[in-house]
Design a protein around this motif. Structure first.
Motif, mmCIF file in Angstrom:
data_model
loop_
_atom_site.group_PDB
_atom_site.id
_atom_site.type_symbol
_atom_site.label_atom_id
_atom_site.label_comp_id
_atom_site.label_asym_id
_atom_site.label_seq_id
_atom_site.Cartn_x
_atom_site.Cartn_y
_atom_site.Cartn_z
ATOM 1 N N LEU A 195 71.348 74.785 61.477
ATOM 2 C CA LEU A 195 71.869 73.374 61.101
ATOM 3 C C LEU A 195 71.298 72.545 62.230
ATOM 4 O O LEU A 195 70.909 71.354 61.877
ATOM 5 C CB LEU A 195 73.344 73.395 61.511
ATOM 6 N N GLY A 196 71.217 73.054 63.364
ATOM 7 C CA GLY A 196 70.614 72.283 64.499
ATOM 8 C C GLY A 196 71.288 70.906 64.968
ATOM 9 O O GLY A 196 70.951 70.425 65.788
ATOM 10 N N LEU A 197 72.279 70.971 64.482
ATOM 11 C CA LEU A 197 73.473 69.777 64.811
ATOM 12 C C LEU A 197 74.985 70.294 64.765
ATOM 13 O O LEU A 197 75.044 71.197 64.235
ATOM 14 C CB LEU A 197 73.165 68.605 63.686
ATOM 15 N N PRO A 198 76.002 69.574 65.566
ATOM 16 C CA PRO A 198 77.075 69.874 65.258
ATOM 17 C C PRO A 198 77.802 69.620 63.702
ATOM 18 O O PRO A 198 77.033 69.106 63.071
ATOM 19 C CB PRO A 198 77.812 68.864 66.212
ATOM 20 N N PRO A 199 78.934 70.801 63.485
ATOM 21 C CA PRO A 199 79.081 70.540 61.996
ATOM 22 C C PRO A 199 79.383 69.375 61.668
ATOM 23 O O PRO A 199 79.492 68.880 60.607
ATOM 24 C CB PRO A 199 80.371 71.508 61.982
ATOM 25 N N GLU A 200 80.245 68.217 62.515
ATOM 26 C CA GLU A 200 80.762 67.002 61.988
ATOM 27 C C GLU A 200 79.405 66.049 61.556
ATOM 28 O O GLU A 200 79.776 65.157 60.777
ATOM 29 C CB GLU A 200 81.140 66.288 63.309
ATOM 30 N N MET A 201 78.232 66.568 62.102
ATOM 31 C CA MET A 201 77.020 65.908 61.647
ATOM 32 C C MET A 201 76.261 66.410 60.618
ATOM 33 O O MET A 201 75.716 65.710 59.485
ATOM 34 C CB MET A 201 76.010 65.624 62.978
ATOM 35 N N ALA A 202 76.530 67.748 60.633
ATOM 36 C CA ALA A 202 75.531 68.462 59.572
ATOM 37 C C ALA A 202 76.282 68.599 58.236
ATOM 38 O O ALA A 202 75.479 68.468 57.225
ATOM 39 C CB ALA A 202 75.588 70.027 60.006
ATOM 40 N N ILE A 203 77.432 68.575 58.133
ATOM 41 C CA ILE A 203 78.253 68.499 57.025
ATOM 42 C C ILE A 203 77.985 67.123 56.098
ATOM 43 O O ILE A 203 77.706 67.161 55.056
ATOM 44 C CB ILE A 203 79.763 68.702 57.089
ATOM 45 N N PRO A 204 78.068 66.065 56.845
ATOM 46 C CA PRO A 204 77.785 64.878 56.156
ATOM 47 C C PRO A 204 76.372 64.823 55.670
ATOM 48 O O PRO A 204 76.055 64.085 54.330
ATOM 49 C CB PRO A 204 77.965 63.505 57.141
ATOM 50 N N ILE A 205 75.503 65.230 56.481
ATOM 51 C CA ILE A 205 74.080 65.195 56.017
ATOM 52 C C ILE A 205 73.750 66.204 54.947
ATOM 53 O O ILE A 205 73.171 65.905 53.746
ATOM 54 C CB ILE A 205 73.236 65.754 57.211
ATOM 55 N N LEU A 206 74.385 67.361 54.651
ATOM 56 C CA LEU A 206 74.552 68.118 53.581
ATOM 57 C C LEU A 206 75.011 67.541 52.240
ATOM 58 O O LEU A 206 74.656 67.500 51.265
ATOM 59 C CB LEU A 206 75.137 69.395 53.804
ATOM 60 N N CYS A 207 76.327 66.619 52.492
ATOM 61 C CA CYS A 207 77.039 66.025 51.392
ATOM 62 C C CYS A 207 76.068 64.924 50.749
ATOM 63 O O CYS A 207 75.856 64.769 49.646
ATOM 64 C CB CYS A 207 78.099 65.396 52.022
ATOM 65 N N ALA A 208 75.327 64.247 51.591
ATOM 66 C CA ALA A 208 74.423 63.211 51.388
ATOM 67 C C ALA A 208 73.404 63.651 50.576
ATOM 68 O O ALA A 208 72.883 63.077 49.685
ATOM 69 C CB ALA A 208 73.955 62.572 52.423
ATOM 70 N N GLY A 209 72.778 64.685 51.049
ATOM 71 C CA GLY A 209 71.673 65.615 50.283
ATOM 72 C C GLY A 209 72.062 65.934 48.725
ATOM 73 O O GLY A 209 71.097 65.862 48.061
ATOM 74 N N LEU A 210 73.280 66.576 48.732
ATOM 75 C CA LEU A 210 73.629 67.092 47.589
ATOM 76 C C LEU A 210 73.976 65.937 46.647
ATOM 77 O O LEU A 210 73.987 65.915 45.417
ATOM 78 C CB LEU A 210 74.929 67.621 47.720
ATOM 79 N N GLY A 211 74.379 64.855 47.234
ATOM 80 C CA GLY A 211 74.698 63.477 46.458
ATOM 81 C C GLY A 211 73.677 63.059 45.761
ATOM 82 O O GLY A 211 73.786 62.678 44.658
ATOM 83 N N ILE A 212 72.589 63.385 46.287
ATOM 84 C CA ILE A 212 71.127 62.605 45.555
ATOM 85 C C ILE A 212 70.799 63.477 44.479
ATOM 86 O O ILE A 212 70.600 62.916 43.208
ATOM 87 C CB ILE A 212 70.152 62.798 46.572
ATOM 88 N N VAL A 226 73.273 65.384 42.729
ATOM 89 C CA VAL A 226 74.403 65.209 41.920
ATOM 90 C C VAL A 226 74.226 63.954 40.839
ATOM 91 O O VAL A 226 74.168 63.728 39.598
ATOM 92 C CB VAL A 226 75.688 65.193 42.742
ATOM 93 N N LEU A 227 73.868 62.743 41.689
ATOM 94 C CA LEU A 227 73.629 61.603 41.118
ATOM 95 C C LEU A 227 72.543 61.557 40.155
ATOM 96 O O LEU A 227 72.397 60.828 39.028
ATOM 97 C CB LEU A 227 73.369 60.653 42.067
ATOM 98 N N GLY A 228 71.539 62.511 40.352
ATOM 99 C CA GLY A 228 70.373 62.544 39.250
ATOM 100 C C GLY A 228 70.913 63.341 38.264
ATOM 101 O O GLY A 228 70.371 62.931 36.985
ATOM 102 N N PHE A 229 71.433 64.560 38.532
ATOM 103 C CA PHE A 229 71.653 65.552 37.216
ATOM 104 C C PHE A 229 72.737 64.616 36.357
ATOM 105 O O PHE A 229 72.870 65.105 35.162
ATOM 106 C CB PHE A 229 72.165 66.691 37.975
ATOM 107 N N TYR A 230 73.825 63.930 36.925
ATOM 108 C CA TYR A 230 74.694 63.372 36.248
ATOM 109 C C TYR A 230 74.588 61.908 35.955
ATOM 110 O O TYR A 230 75.632 61.267 35.492
ATOM 111 C CB TYR A 230 75.991 63.756 36.938
ATOM 112 N N SER A 231 73.242 61.456 35.906
ATOM 113 C CA SER A 231 72.910 60.098 35.815
ATOM 114 C C SER A 231 73.523 59.398 34.209
ATOM 115 O O SER A 231 73.779 58.522 34.226
ATOM 116 C CB SER A 231 71.531 59.651 36.045
ATOM 117 N N VAL A 232 73.047 60.275 33.293
ATOM 118 C CA VAL A 232 73.395 60.172 32.119
ATOM 119 C C VAL A 232 74.815 59.989 31.794
ATOM 120 O O VAL A 232 75.397 58.841 31.157
ATOM 121 C CB VAL A 232 72.874 61.162 31.177
ATOM 122 N N ASP A 233 75.664 60.715 32.524
ATOM 123 C CA ASP A 233 77.032 60.648 32.336
ATOM 124 C C ASP A 233 77.537 59.467 33.047
ATOM 125 O O ASP A 233 78.622 58.797 32.534
ATOM 126 C CB ASP A 233 77.920 62.151 32.998
#
Length: 496
Positions: free
Chosen positions: A454-471, A473-480
């Protein structure tokens, strides 16, 4: 309680922001958790109203104090405003948690002041997208602006000047919007947006209406950093507090863009010469922003400043989509508002993490970062590919709809501009990836050491992970997203 969800979207973070300093006085972390909890509640309410609008197929009208409009103030939530509220509160929640490590060494007053301003910024942004009253929108615009100035000023010595410059220019923008409201009220005698849409019909070709549209256009153009009204933005993004920069850069310029959409497409309608002219000008400025912003981004060596100029180009995409003037162009513009909010937030979250750990963000000192901050590097890669427009990331689909709209409307020059901009994006974003993956490991001094992937505290790493996954998710579900949400809330002009 469910029927009060519309007002709770703004009431929860507003109450928490007002109580934050008091709670922080007793325990320096208590106020911050109060604000974070209130934003989580606001997100839950936003999801509820989004579900309700999609299920019922009708907009939600909430009358403040049970006063019937146009005399009373109302909140109006349709699928478009509901998805904007979800977007704002979700990113706000991520960044609020992410900011916690930056506050660990601060005293109660600094922590309480930061989260008070942060809560008020969330209130202002949410209020702007759900209000059905023109003057009420101005109030929320000022709440957003004043809290944003404060958060930018908290970034350090250089940030004070950036915040002051933004305040001067932003005050001009807010004043122009207020002048527009005055003209519209003088013509129609109402501040309610729905009522205005009916009463403004006889004045759509009048000089006062043209002046009102011009003031509104320039006012919101300043707030959304539309080229060439973007002069405040590079320093503001560059020197903003690293904890809040992701929220400011990701969302703050998108809500004024949403406001232009609301006025031009839903209230005034685009089938009149004045609005058509305004959209043509918007398209020309969008082209300038896309090209100039991309070229200026190429010349930067500071990661944040590069992304600031990149945002000028991305706002240009939204402007072009609206100027295209057909359904696909509109969908592409709205989809890019959502996608870019996630992409830019993800990048600024990573930048803040690099600054937190190493104290610097020079583009040419990122060598070997993939070994030190694996999660952050993966997120940067996803965001960079999305900004360029590589499938299946989110950015590809919004650009696809923009090009489809331009092709359908026979506006092929827009397609050329979008392709050139994507190539320029590839140049400066792949330069970052080259530094991270190919260049020799840079000798960076860790000011906050963290071992592990992670290289960062969990409070920072988890939002970074969520933002990356969000990109993704928005791509895969763009049609929906397009079929189930955006098409259900299209302006009337596209439904005929």
């Amino acid at each position: 309680m469910i029927q009060h969800c519309p007002v709770l979207i703004v009431l929860l973070p507003l109450t928490a922001a007002l109580l934050c300093l008091l709670f922080s006085k007793f325990n320096k972390n208590l106020g911050s958790w109060l604000v974070i909890g209130s934003i989580a509640g606001s997100l839950a309410c936003s999801l509820q109203v989004l579900h309700q609008t999609l299920t019922s197929g009708e907009a939600i009208h909430y009358w403040m104090g049970n006063w019937e409009p146009p005399l009373g103030i109302e909140f109006v939530i349709d699928p478009l405003s509901a998805v904007m509220a979800v977007l704002i509160t979700f990113i706000s929640l991520m960044v609020a948690v992410y900011s916690k490590p930056f506050m660990r060494k601060e005293d109660w007053l600094h922590i309480g002041g930061y989260y008070t301003l942060y809560g008020l910024l969330t209130v202002g942004l949410c209020g702007m997208v759900i209000t059905g009253d023109m003057f009420n929108l101005y109030v929320y615009l000022e709440v957003m602006s004043l809290s944003g100035y404060g958060l930018i000023a908290m970034g350090g010595k250089k940030s004070m000047l950036a915040a002051f410059r933004y305040m001067l220019i932003g005050t001009i923008g807010a004043s122009l919007y207020l002048i527009s409201v005055a003209y519209l009220y003088a013509m129609t005698g109402t501040l309610n947006m729905a009522d205005l849409g009916e009463r403004i019909m006889p004045y759509l070709s009048s000089p006062p209406f043209a002046l009102a549209v011009a003031c509104l256009f320039i006012g919101f153009g300043i707030k959304m950093a539309l080229f060439p009204l973007h002069g405040w933005q590079p320093d503001a993004y560059n020197f903003a507090h690293p904890g809040s920069a992701a929220f400011i850069a990701g969302v703050m310029s998108k809500v004024p863009a949403y406001a232009i959409i609301r006025f031009f497409f839903y209230i005034f309608g685009v089938n009149n010469p004045i609005i058509s002219t305004a959209l043509t000008v918007l398209g020309i400025l969008g082209i300038g922003g896309v090209l100039i912003g991309s070229i200026m981004a190429l010349a930067q060596y500071d990661f944040r400043r590069m992304l600031a100029y990149s945002s000028v180009a991305q706002i240009g995409y939204i402007a072009i989509g609206l100027a295209i003037g057909n359904m696909y162009g509109f969908i592409g513009a709205v989809l890019h508002i959502i996608n870019h909010a996630f992409m830019k937030s993800a990048l600024f979250l990573v930048i803040g993490g690099i600054q937190y750990r190493f104290g610097e963000i020079n583009l040419y000192r990122l060598g070997g970062l993939n070994k030190k901050m694996t999660l952050s590097t993966i997120t940067v890669t996803l965001a960079a590919l999305s900004m360029v427009g590589i499938p299946p990331t989110a950015g590809f689909f919004s650009k696809w709809y923009l090009m489809l709209g331009a092709y359908q409307g026979g506006q092929y020059f827009y397609i050329v501009v979008l392709v050139i901009s994507s190539l320029l994006n590839a140049v400066y974003f792949f330069r970052i990836l080259e530094q991270m993956f190919v260049q020799h490991e840079a000798s960076l001094t860790e000011i906050n050491r963290h071992e592990g992937k992670l290289g960062l505290p969990p409070e920072m790493a988890i939002p970074i992970l969520c933002a990356g996954l969000g990109i993704l998710v928005l791509g895969f579900y763009s049609v929906d997203i397009v079929d189930d949400i955006l098409k259900s809330g299209l302006p009337e002009v596209f439904l005929r």
